[in-house]
Write a protein that holds these residues in place. Structure first.
Motif, PDB file in Angstrom:
ATOM      1  N   TYR A   1       0.857  -1.177   0.000  1.00 54.51           N
ATOM      2  CA  TYR A   1       0.000   0.000   0.000  1.00 54.51           C
ATOM      3  C   TYR A   1       0.900   1.237   0.000  1.00 54.51           C
ATOM      4  CZ  TYR A   1       1.087  -0.410   4.989  1.00 54.51           C
ATOM      5  OH  TYR A   1       1.736  -0.538   6.184  1.00 54.51           O
TER       6      TYR A   1
ATOM      7  N   LEU B   1      -0.729   4.776  -0.476  1.00 58.77           N
ATOM      8  CA  LEU B   1      -1.475   6.022  -0.333  1.00 58.77           C
ATOM      9  C   LEU B   1      -1.084   6.782   0.933  1.00 58.77           C
ATOM     10  CD1 LEU B   1      -5.124   5.186  -1.423  1.00 58.77           C
ATOM     11  CD2 LEU B   1      -3.503   6.653  -2.578  1.00 58.77           C
TER      12      LEU B   1
ATOM     13  N   VAL C   1      -2.986  12.528  -7.064  1.00 60.03           N
ATOM     14  CA  VAL C   1      -3.081  11.265  -7.789  1.00 60.03           C
ATOM     15  C   VAL C   1      -4.023  11.436  -8.984  1.00 60.03           C
ATOM     16  CG1 VAL C   1      -2.579   9.829  -5.784  1.00 60.03           C
ATOM     17  CG2 VAL C   1      -4.928  10.484  -6.258  1.00 60.03           C
TER      18      VAL C   1
ATOM     19  N   VAL D   1      -5.355  13.612  -2.211  1.00 60.97           N
ATOM     20  CA  VAL D   1      -5.750  12.639  -1.194  1.00 60.97           C
ATOM     21  C   VAL D   1      -5.928  13.386   0.122  1.00 60.97           C
ATOM     22  CG1 VAL D   1      -5.125  10.536   0.031  1.00 60.97           C
ATOM     23  CG2 VAL D   1      -4.499  10.809  -2.368  1.00 60.97           C
TER      24      VAL D   1
ATOM     25  N   VAL E   1      -6.952   8.743   4.186  1.00 57.47           N
ATOM     26  CA  VAL E   1      -6.665   7.351   3.825  1.00 57.47           C
ATOM     27  C   VAL E   1      -7.455   6.439   4.753  1.00 57.47           C
ATOM     28  CG1 VAL E   1      -4.895   5.587   3.549  1.00 57.47           C
ATOM     29  CG2 VAL E   1      -4.373   7.967   3.013  1.00 57.47           C
TER      30      VAL E   1
ATOM     31  N   TYR F   1      -5.758   1.224   2.106  1.00 56.84           N
ATOM     32  CA  TYR F   1      -5.883   0.930   0.678  1.00 56.84           C
ATOM     33  C   TYR F   1      -6.878   1.833  -0.042  1.00 56.84           C
ATOM     34  CZ  TYR F   1      -3.473  -3.388   1.893  1.00 56.84           C
ATOM     35  OH  TYR F   1      -2.561  -4.303   2.351  1.00 56.84           O
TER      36      TYR F   1
ATOM     37  N   GLY G   1      -8.638   5.746  -0.519  1.00 50.59           N
ATOM     38  CA  GLY G   1      -8.423   7.163  -0.271  1.00 50.59           C
ATOM     39  C   GLY G   1      -9.641   7.990  -0.628  1.00 50.59           C
TER      40      GLY G   1
ATOM     41  N   ASP H   1     -10.340   3.088  -4.523  1.00 48.72           N
ATOM     42  CA  ASP H   1      -9.309   2.145  -4.126  1.00 48.72           C
ATOM     43  C   ASP H   1      -7.986   2.494  -4.812  1.00 48.72           C
ATOM     44  OD1 ASP H   1      -7.822  -0.680  -4.475  1.00 48.72           O
ATOM     45  OD2 ASP H   1      -9.137  -0.776  -2.738  1.00 48.72           O
ATOM     46  N   GLN H   2      -6.864   2.162  -4.148  1.00 48.42           N
ATOM     47  CA  GLN H   2      -5.557   2.528  -4.707  1.00 48.42           C
ATOM     48  C   GLN H   2      -5.257   1.798  -6.011  1.00 48.42           C
ATOM     49  OE1 GLN H   2      -2.363   1.494  -2.059  1.00 48.42           O
ATOM     50  NE2 GLN H   2      -2.381  -0.642  -2.650  1.00 48.42           N
TER      51      GLN H   2
ATOM     52  N   THR I   1       0.110   7.371  -9.625  1.00 45.83           N
ATOM     53  CA  THR I   1       0.921   8.477  -9.134  1.00 45.83           C
ATOM     54  C   THR I   1       1.113   9.525 -10.227  1.00 45.83           C
ATOM     55  OG1 THR I   1       2.939   7.292  -9.744  1.00 45.83           O
ATOM     56  CG2 THR I   1       2.134   7.014  -7.489  1.00 45.83           C
TER      57      THR I   1
END
Length: 397
Positions: free
Chosen positions: A281, A283, A289, A308, A311, A315, A317, A331-332, A337
């Motif tokens: 993970y 975040l 993002v 973000v 969190v 997992y 954000g 979800d991540q 990025t």
């Protein structure tokens, strides 16, 4: 005073009886009227108001019965959700609790003739878990709330991540055991581990003494040069190491220079730090993002950037979109990025230097990596030459 006036015992008794539950077969759902006996129900069926309601019912009976059935089912399940959400309970108990309200939808106006048929229907549609026992039918409410399903999904995801982490640790332990066995098998012709440790300690002492002598007799240019060397990346190219070793002395016992041994030890420590800080993970709050969820493309969020703000469970954000200022929960796996321009601030979100802030120095588009310089902290001034795009992310201003 009359016989059935307001405060007479007979009138009070009649009102008490009217408040309580009566027999189901003497209740008219269309008129919502409860009769106390068979004669009263017969008189009601002959009344003009009941005849008008029956004419309305005769125009579209299926629609009215379906409406009563849906209302009865929703009220019954709502009572189950509030009173017996996580318990296994007899169907008759729930039904008796439900009909305690005299204004409920009666079962004789629905498509189910008996409670058993209704319970079987709940089991077929998957709204309740149904069990038939010698003591009768038992039901368990199946919670299909979106928040509950989301929590169960995140819980299963964390469990899978823990299993993957355990398997990875087991593989690392096996590799270390195999490496140790190889070292033990090839111990002939080599020095013992204790002798190697003693030699490494002596080399450290010599290098420290040499550093002290150089700092005392060096000029300002030498001090600047030492500071620049201290900020070099640990994972440098072998050619650069050879160039920097030209002025170092060779140890007659080991056949290697003292600086090369120190670099090897530092590289080993760097690898250990990388293994410990590498997580599944990444975040963290305050980074920018890009949303890559195709499910959100219809609403115009696909490939849009956001900050973000929070969190959740490592997992997930809460993303505040930069353009619309809308807040999404993503979800991540559906995020990516963002790489800033050269000179911009980034956050190292994974790897050995996880959590550090750095400045972007250069970008290697062929190898999908970047060169950054750490700002502040214990690693202030250290330059990392090859950091993958996935391990760094742009910081919000």
């Amino acid at each position: 005073m009359g016989k059935n006036e307001f405060l007479t015992p007979k009138a009070i008794a009649n009102r008490i009886k009217a408040k309580g539950l009566q027999k189901l077969r003497w209740y008219c759902q269309m008129c919502q009227k409860q009769c106390r006996d068979e004669n009263g129900f017969k008189c009601h069926c002959m009344s003009e108001s009941h005849q008008r309601q029956m004419q309305i019912f005769g125009q579209n009976p299926n629609r009215i019965v379906d409406g009563y059935s849906e209302e009865f089912e929703s009220s019954f399940l709502e009572h189950m959700k509030r009173s017996h959400r996580f318990s296994r309970v007899a169907a008759t108990v729930v039904y008796n609790e439900y009909i305690a309200d005299r204004h409920h939808i009666h079962m004789n106006s629905t498509q189910w003739a008996t409670l058993t048929e209704f319970v079987k229907y709940l089991g077929r549609t998957g709204k309740c878990k149904v069990e038939e026992t010698p003591k009768g039918w038992f039901i368990t409410y199946i919670d299909r709330d979106s928040e509950t399903l989301f929590k169960e999904k995140m819980k299963s995801k964390r469990m899978r991540a823990d299993i993957v982490e355990e398997e990875r640790q087991e593989r690392e332990i096996k590799k270390q055991i195999e490496r140790a066995e190889q070292l033990m098998s090839g111990a002939n012709g080599y020095e013992s581990e204790e002798q190697k440790e003693m030699q490494q300690q002596k080399l450290f002492e010599k290098l420290e003494n040499e550093k002290i002598e150089l700092s005392l007799g060096s000029s300002s240019k030498n001090s600047v040069k030492d500071k620049a060397e201290s900020s070099r990346v640990i994972f440098d190219d072998p050619e650069d190491d050879n160039k920097s070793k030209t002025g170092s002395k060779e140890d007659p016992k080991t056949g290697k220079t003292g600086k090369s041994v120190l670099d090897e030890l530092m590289k080993e420590q760097e690898k250990v730090k990388e293994r410990n800080n590498r997580k599944d993970y990444w975040l963290c709050e305050g980074i920018i993002v890009k949303v890559m969820s195709k499910a959100l493309a219809e609403k115009g969020y696909y490939k849009q950037k956001g900050v973000v703000r929070k969190v959740i469970d490592k997992y997930v954000g809460e993303i505040e979109m930069l353009e619309s200022k809308h807040v999404l929960r993503v979800d991540q796996e559906e995020l990516e990025t963002v790489i800033p321009q050269i000179g911009g601030l980034v956050k190292i979100v994974n790897g050995a230097y996880r959590g550090s802030n750095a400045t972007m120095l250069a970008v290697d588009t062929q190898n999908f990596c970047a060169k950054v310089k750490i700002e502040k902290g214990i690693y202030d001034g250290r330059v990392l030459k090859a950091v993958e795009y996935e391990d760094i992310c742009k910081l919000a201003e």
